[in-house]
Motif scaffolding. Sequence first.
Motif, mmCIF file in Angstrom:
data_model
loop_
_atom_site.group_PDB
_atom_site.id
_atom_site.type_symbol
_atom_site.label_atom_id
_atom_site.label_comp_id
_atom_site.label_asym_id
_atom_site.label_seq_id
_atom_site.Cartn_x
_atom_site.Cartn_y
_atom_site.Cartn_z
ATOM 1 N N ILE A 1 0.715 11.960 5.267
ATOM 2 C CA ILE A 1 0.326 12.135 3.866
ATOM 3 C C ILE A 1 -0.309 10.849 3.340
ATOM 4 C CG2 ILE A 1 1.219 12.522 1.545
ATOM 5 C CD1 ILE A 1 3.352 14.288 2.773
ATOM 6 N N HIS B 1 -3.703 10.382 4.675
ATOM 7 C CA HIS B 1 -4.622 11.301 4.009
ATOM 8 C C HIS B 1 -5.095 10.730 2.675
ATOM 9 C CE1 HIS B 1 -5.703 15.083 5.766
ATOM 10 N NE2 HIS B 1 -4.545 15.153 6.383
ATOM 11 N N GLN B 2 -4.144 10.185 1.942
ATOM 12 C CA GLN B 2 -4.496 9.601 0.641
ATOM 13 C C GLN B 2 -5.480 8.461 0.825
ATOM 14 O OE1 GLN B 2 -1.099 8.480 -1.632
ATOM 15 N NE2 GLN B 2 -0.278 10.575 -1.737
ATOM 16 N N THR C 1 -8.857 9.727 1.734
ATOM 17 C CA THR C 1 -9.489 10.356 0.580
ATOM 18 C C THR C 1 -10.118 9.309 -0.343
ATOM 19 O OG1 THR C 1 -7.949 12.197 0.624
ATOM 20 C CG2 THR C 1 -9.083 11.769 -1.446
ATOM 21 N N MET C 2 -9.345 8.270 -0.636
ATOM 22 C CA MET C 2 -9.881 7.264 -1.551
ATOM 23 C C MET C 2 -11.010 6.477 -0.908
ATOM 24 S SD MET C 2 -6.750 5.939 -3.889
ATOM 25 C CE MET C 2 -7.924 5.097 -4.950
ATOM 26 N N ILE D 1 -1.917 3.816 -4.339
ATOM 27 C CA ILE D 1 -1.067 4.740 -3.588
ATOM 28 C C ILE D 1 0.399 4.360 -3.684
ATOM 29 C CG2 ILE D 1 -2.784 5.526 -1.958
ATOM 30 C CD1 ILE D 1 -1.731 3.530 0.000
ATOM 31 N N SER E 1 2.204 4.147 -6.578
ATOM 32 C CA SER E 1 2.900 4.942 -7.581
ATOM 33 C C SER E 1 2.810 6.436 -7.275
ATOM 34 C CB SER E 1 2.299 4.658 -8.950
ATOM 35 O OG SER E 1 0.917 4.918 -8.918
ATOM 36 N N ASP E 2 3.906 7.132 -7.444
ATOM 37 C CA ASP E 2 3.924 8.566 -7.210
ATOM 38 C C ASP E 2 3.232 9.309 -8.347
ATOM 39 O OD1 ASP E 2 4.932 8.977 -4.776
ATOM 40 O OD2 ASP E 2 6.712 10.060 -5.438
ATOM 41 N N GLN E 3 3.455 8.797 -9.529
ATOM 42 C CA GLN E 3 2.868 9.437 -10.703
ATOM 43 C C GLN E 3 1.613 8.680 -11.094
ATOM 44 O OE1 GLN E 3 4.931 11.833 -10.983
ATOM 45 N NE2 GLN E 3 3.809 13.024 -12.507
ATOM 46 N N LEU E 4 0.513 9.371 -11.135
ATOM 47 C CA LEU E 4 -0.738 8.708 -11.472
ATOM 48 C C LEU E 4 -0.835 8.533 -12.987
ATOM 49 C CD1 LEU E 4 -3.131 10.564 -9.071
ATOM 50 C CD2 LEU E 4 -2.296 8.235 -8.914
ATOM 51 N N PHE F 1 -5.871 5.677 -13.713
ATOM 52 C CA PHE F 1 -6.538 6.204 -12.529
ATOM 53 C C PHE F 1 -7.848 6.900 -12.901
ATOM 54 C CE2 PHE F 1 -7.015 9.395 -9.059
ATOM 55 C CZ PHE F 1 -7.224 8.488 -8.048
#
Lengths: 268, 268
Positions: free
Chosen positions: A50, A53-54, A57-58, A72, A74-77, A81
């Motif tokens: 995962i 993948h992130q 992607t970025m 990447i 922080s879980d919560q964007l 962002f």
Amino acid sequence: MEEESFTVSQFATYTGVSVRTLHYYEEKGLMQPNRNQTTGHRTYKKDDAIRLHQIMTMKFLGFQLGEIKKYIQSDQLDLRFKDTLRMQEAKLKEDKERIEMALETIERTVHLIDQEQEIDSQLLFSLLSNMQSEKRQMEIAKPIMKEEVWSRLFDSSVTEKMRWEQFMLQFLKEVKRVAGMPVDDPEVTTLLKQLLNYLVELLGLDSLEDLEHIFQIDIYQQENEEQINQFLKEMEKLTYIPLTKQEEAWLEAAFGHFYESAKKENEQ
Amino acid sequence: MEEESFTVSQFATYTGVSVRTLHYYEEKGLMQPNRNQTTGHRTYKKDDAIRLHQIMTMKFLGFQLGEIKKYIQSDQLDLRFKDTLRMQEAKLKEDKERIEMALETIERTVHLIDQEQEIDSQLLFSLLSNMQSEKRQMEIAKPIMKEEVWSRLFDSSVTEKMRWEQFMLQFLKEVKRVAGMPVDDPEVTTLLKQLLNYLVELLGLDSLEDLEHIFQIDIYQQENEEQINQFLKEMEKLTYIPLTKQEEAWLEAAFGHFYESAKKENEQ
DNA sequence: CCTTGCATCTCACGTTACGTTAGATGATAG
DNA sequence: CTATCATCTAACGTAACGTGAGATGCAAGG
């Protein structure tokens, strides 16, 4: 239940990145796979997939690894962002524009090459050079030229531009050939007339006399001298013409003679 | 008559490049300005300006310095130069396409963020991931799906894609919420029905039953099994869905139950 | 005459995202 | 017991410069 885990090479083939890349991301603190304490070998699990993948992607969006690392974590964007995405968008758009300009330049260049069978690289490059500064030139010209003339130039299609460039190529070649001839030679007169006629057509004027009226201001007015000089100086910096000092001087003299004769003819 | 000459810093400011860059180009054999034998200081003349112009032009077209060096040696450009331009054009077009894909992805992402006030980054990134492999997915799907269905998907506008992504985001969020509930819970049934209805609309079908007929081949035919499996395997590799093993298993079970009930209802 | 300042010079390391050896270690197969 | 294999770490190479650091030369000021 044991979670499925992979070795580096397995993980690498599976995800399509190289082993070295995985090592590198770890080195940069972007990934932290489990390590076998004794051998130091890495094991990758789903969470690592995962993460990767992130990262991929970025990267696809054009971010640098340093930037990616920040986001990447922080879980919560957060809202930042979105701003970051917008900034990235701006950068990408700039890149895209540069590429588009280069593509147009190439197209025009290939066209030029196609027309001539053998090309003097000096002449060609000087035209290319001018293509690059075209935009800037138009910016400088805008406040000083008459609106309709400027628009006509600005909106001219790629085809028209290519025609102009081919004409200039021929013209400069001719200048180099006849430079040094007496300025009243009929061949010289014809050449200059060709240029001026082309200009008249290009600018959408009725006659040669109108050439003086393409500017917003009266260029013969004393008070405008400063502005005109400024304009010419900036223009000269951007426009690069591949003539020697002698050729340039000769051309200026030829033009002088041409104008004089034209004036006399008018007076008669 | 002495030719006008400049020092490095003069030449640098005049041409707009840095002193270091001039040094570097010399180091790489791209320029050879005169050197004062005793002090080692460089002097630049008009020819050097021409050279530099050529270099800058080719850099603008995206060439590397190594490439540039090859081409500025010869005065007469041969036909190979045209081919080189064409190759450069191809490269630039590739770059441009990548940028355009990234830009579209950003647009779609920003849209997603705008809709939700707080976003789970895992879900978001998984959608982004799929956006990237979208093209590849369509390629794989082409030979196996019915022409009209495929075209409908392929031609779907950015707006439609954004709607789909937002739906998926919601759907996955819901799945994570209700995962573990009994599969015959009405909430679960509603959720699955929503997805299937959306799919029916997206694919331009008349009813749920048609979902089996979006493929060119009969998926129940034994001889096609191999092909179907191949397709599913490749698809699975590309599509990344952010569900845990448990959630995935639960979802499959839920779908199983849903189909069974649907069948029974039909039989009645 | 000496010092200061300035422009220039020549190394030479830092940058980005890895690719590419090179040599060491550990586990496995024969 | 040895050959092979996968993996490890370390370190240099890439492109196009940016950015000091320390050396040199020249002109002006005290």
